[in-house]
Structures are given as structure tokens and as C-alpha cells.
Design an enzyme around this catalytic site. Structure first.
Site, PDB file in Angstrom:
ATOM      1  N   ARG A  81      60.541  57.032  30.755  1.00 12.58           N
ATOM      2  CA  ARG A  81      61.392  57.986  31.483  1.00 12.58           C
ATOM      3  C   ARG A  81      62.166  58.860  30.504  1.00 12.58           C
ATOM      4  O   ARG A  81      62.368  60.055  30.745  1.00 12.58           O
ATOM      5  CB  ARG A  81      62.336  57.229  32.427  1.00 12.58           C
ATOM      6  CG  ARG A  81      63.046  58.154  33.389  1.00 12.58           C
ATOM      7  CD  ARG A  81      63.777  57.385  34.464  1.00 12.58           C
ATOM      8  NE  ARG A  81      64.811  56.526  33.907  1.00 12.58           N
ATOM      9  CZ  ARG A  81      65.490  55.624  34.614  1.00 12.58           C
ATOM     10  NH1 ARG A  81      65.240  55.465  35.891  1.00 12.58           N
ATOM     11  NH2 ARG A  81      66.427  54.881  34.054  1.00 12.58           N
ATOM     12  N   LYS A 183      66.902  61.981  33.488  1.00 18.01           N
ATOM     13  CA  LYS A 183      68.231  61.422  33.254  1.00 18.01           C
ATOM     14  C   LYS A 183      68.969  62.289  32.232  1.00 18.01           C
ATOM     15  O   LYS A 183      69.211  61.876  31.085  1.00 18.01           O
ATOM     16  CB  LYS A 183      68.096  59.961  32.803  1.00 18.01           C
ATOM     17  CG  LYS A 183      69.209  59.088  33.348  1.00 18.01           C
ATOM     18  CD  LYS A 183      68.827  57.632  33.295  1.00 18.01           C
ATOM     19  CE  LYS A 183      70.022  56.728  33.355  1.00 18.01           C
ATOM     20  NZ  LYS A 183      70.869  56.858  34.526  1.00 18.01           N
ATOM     21  N   GLU A 219      69.777  60.454  47.120  1.00 16.07           N
ATOM     22  CA  GLU A 219      70.290  59.296  46.390  1.00 16.07           C
ATOM     23  C   GLU A 219      71.780  59.469  46.217  1.00 16.07           C
ATOM     24  O   GLU A 219      72.357  60.425  46.729  1.00 16.07           O
ATOM     25  CB  GLU A 219      69.579  59.140  45.039  1.00 16.07           C
ATOM     26  CG  GLU A 219      69.813  60.277  44.061  1.00 16.07           C
ATOM     27  CD  GLU A 219      69.216  60.007  42.680  1.00 16.07           C
ATOM     28  OE1 GLU A 219      69.111  58.837  42.266  1.00 16.07           O
ATOM     29  OE2 GLU A 219      68.866  60.985  42.008  1.00 16.07           O
TER      30      GLU A 219
END
Ligand code: PLP
Ligand code: COI
Length: 340
Positions: A81, A183, A219
Site C-alpha cells: 500500500r 495513505k 469511511e
């Protein structure tokens, strides 16, 4: 020797530990990297990270298992990620094998900071990277620093596993076709005003809807969302502007393969919220945290599992996942990596 800390009352906060890992990218390549006890960073005033927020990060944890080993959970997925985050932000990738080795090395160098089994605390591991040389025109930096800090943490939400109250947010944390699925530090900067306001209004988190139409549930600021239907199905939002949570992806496997629960990833309309019997937030920091109430502009949706305890399905899921992480449940091949 474990540090003399009251592990059970640790908040989710930063504590300086023994060592961090640091590697530098210069002239098109990474150096070997090293462990350091210097926990400060000196940067040029015009560094890319300071001017244009060129930074991304990861989060995983180290656990003490029931039989006294120190392990971490699926670090390969954090490396993957982070590579996606770096590609999107025009940053160099820190190689996967070196990422995993650095995680192991930095935890080994801080063994006495790993909370004991059963304490309720864990060692949070925070890999991150930033543009370190001066840039004034809008462009990527040429030099980067990759670091990993570790810090012992307790539960992310005050009150541990007591159900929390969240609100449907008016503001967005991500843009359609933006950076919600990586992220990047910038996503969290976007959410700071909103989380401060949420706390002032008595909410533990903001529940974001899709930024294009504000119709579908996405989210929260720091976790993905799980729902349980009346007929016991586990449902979770599908969207390309949410972070692909490693916890959520793991829980879908655990639900299906360990607990025989039917799972569904799909768009979830805001109007469906009243129909779910359990709601939870999931992530490395959140583990699974139950949600008891969702406020949507004057309407309060009271989740049937209530404000006192976990619902049965999410409770069982949490126990099974933490059992896998702490060695009391057999882990799928490759999920649990032994460090010491
Ligand atoms: N969503 C956001 C915005 C997060 O910051 C996090 C935390 O990492 C998650 C979801 C959960 O992801 P993971 O389970 O990989 O920790
Ligand atoms: C994590 O769960 O690792 C995160 O990065 C979430 C953050 C809000 C602490």
C-alpha cells in the site's frame, strides 16, 4: 525487560522509544538505512514535505502472543500500500523486502517497549516517507527520507470497546478521483478541522459519504466501516475513494472462512443505515470499535446493539482477529510474521 509502564491505561499517543529506522534517497537511490536513537529531524525550510505536503505513511502493530513471541500482522500489505501511495505522490518506492526487514529490525531494537500479552496495549509501528530537499516550484522533491517510528499504544477511542457516537459529515475528506485510496498525509490534514468540530459536538468520529453525490457511505477519518444486516450478513462499502484497509480485507476472509458469515462489498446508501443491527469501525488503530449511534442532520439512528456493548457478530469477529494476531487462533498462511 518490559518497561515499567501501566500498559492497561496507555492512551493512543506518542511516546519516544529507544530506536527509529531511517533511510535516505539521494541521486536516484536508497542508502542502506540504519537504526537511530535521534528522534528529531532537521530539514531545509523549503523541503517538499513542508511546502507541498509530499508525504505518506503506514500503520501496523507488533503484538506479544500468548506464548511470548513478538509478531506483526501482514507487513507485506503495508509495503504494497505504501508503494501505491508513493507512486501516486511521485515518490520513490522503498523496496518491499527492505520495508519488511526494517519493520523487524526496528521492533527488535525496541523489544522492551512491546506491551505484554493480555495488557490491552500493542506496539504501533508507523513507517512514513517525505520529500526532504528544497523545492519551490510545484514539483516532486529529488531527495526523500523513509523512517519508521514505534510507540506503545492503548485503544484508539477513549473508553476502549465501548460503543461510540458518530455523525454523518458535511465536509469531505477525499475528492472523486482524488487521493482517498492512498495513505497520504494530506487526507488527514483535510480531516483535522472536521474531527475537532466533531469532538466539540460530542462525536468520536465523522462518517464520510461519497464526495461526488453525498449519497453513499464511505469511511470515517481513520477507519473503514462494517455493517451487519438483520439476517447476519457482513456488509462493507465498496468505493475507490476509501483506503483499502488491511484490517477490513482480513476481516472479510475471517468472516467467510472462520465464522461462515456471508460477506458483501457494495455501495451502501445512507438510507440503509437504519436497517443494520450492528455497526463497527475497523482499522489497525481501531481494531473493531463498535458504533452505537449515527447522527444524520437531526435524525439519530440508534444501532440495535446499543451503547453498552459489542453486538454478537462484530464481537466474535474482533475476538477471532485478535486471536489470530495474538496466537490463540491459527493464522492463515503468511499473515503473522514472527520478529522475536
Ligand atoms: N481508513 C483510514 C482513513 C485510515 O486511516 C485507516 C488506518 O490505517 C484505515 C482505514 C484502516 O486501515 P488498516 O486496516 O490498513 O489499518
Ligand atoms: C491506523 O489505523 O494505522 C491509522 O493510521 C489510523 C490513524 C487515524 C491513527
Amino acid at each position: 525487560m518490559a518497561k515499567d509502564i501501566d500498559w492497561g491505561s496507555l492512551p493512543f499517543g506518542y511516546k519516544e522509544t529507544s530506536k527509529s529506522f531511517v533511510a535516505n534517497f539521494k541521486d536516484g537511490k536508497w542508502d542502506e538505512g540504519t537504526l537511530t536513537s535521534d528522534h528529531t529531524i532537521t530539514l531545509n525550510e523549503c523541503a517538499g514535505v513542508l511546502q507541498y505536503a509530499q508525504t505518506c505513511f503506514e500503520g501496523l502493530k507488533a503484538y506479544t502472543t500468548a506464548d511470548g513471541k513478538i509478531v506483526c500482522f501482514r507487513p507485506d500489505l503495508n509495503a504494497d500500500r505504501m508503494a501505491d501511495s508513493c507512486a501516486r505522490l511521485e515518490m520513490p518506492v522503498f523496496p518491499k523486502d527492505k520495508f519488511i526487514q526494517a519493520v523487524k529490525d526496528v521492533v527488535k531494537a525496541n523489544l522492551d517497549w512491546v506491551p505484554p500479552y493480555g495488557s490491552g496495549a500493542t506496539l504501533y509501528i508507523r513507517p512514513y516517507m517525505f520529500g526532504s530537499n528544497a523545492v519551490i516550484g510545484v514539483k516532486p522533491a529529488d531527495e526523500y527520507q523513509f523512517r519508521i517510528l514505534v510507540t506503545p499504544v492503548g485503544p484508539y477511542f477513549k473508553g476502549g470497546v465501548k460503543p461510540i457516537k458518530v455523525r454523518i459529515s458535511d465536509l469531505d475528506r477525499a475528492a472523486p478521483h482524488g487521493t482517498g485510496d492512498i495513505k497520504a498525509g494530506l487526507n488527514y490534514a483535510m480531516s483535522l478541522h472536521n474531527i475537532v468540530d466533531a469532538h466539540k459536538c460530542g462525536y468520536a468520529e465523522n462518517m464520510y459519504t461519497d464526495p461526488a453525490t453525498h449519497t453513499y457511505i464511505e469511511e470515517t477519518g481513520g477507519a473503514n466501516i462494517l455493517f451487519v444486516t438483520k439476517d447476519g450478513k457482513l456488509v462493507t462499502p465498496k468505493s475507490n475513494s476509501i483506503l483499502p484497509s488491511i484490517t477490513r480485507r482480513s476481516l472479510l476472509v475471517v468472516a467467510k472462512e472462520y465464522l461462515g458469515i456471508e460477506v458483501e462489498e457494495r455501495q451502501i446508501n445512507k438510507n440503509e443505515l437504519k436497517d443494520f443491527v450492528e455497526v463497527g469501525l475497523c482499522g489497525t488503530a481501531a481494531v473493531i470499535s463498535p458504533v452505537g449511534q449515527i447522527d444524520d442532520h437531526g435524525t439519530s439512528i440508534m444501532v440495535p446493539s446499543g451503547m453498552e456493548k459489542f453486538g454478537p457478530v462484530l464481537g466474535k469477529l474482533r475476538d477471532t482477529l485478535t486471536g489470530i494476531q495474538m496466537g490463540t487462533e491459527k493464522a492463515p498462511e503468511g499473515w503473522v510474521v514472527q520478529i522475536a
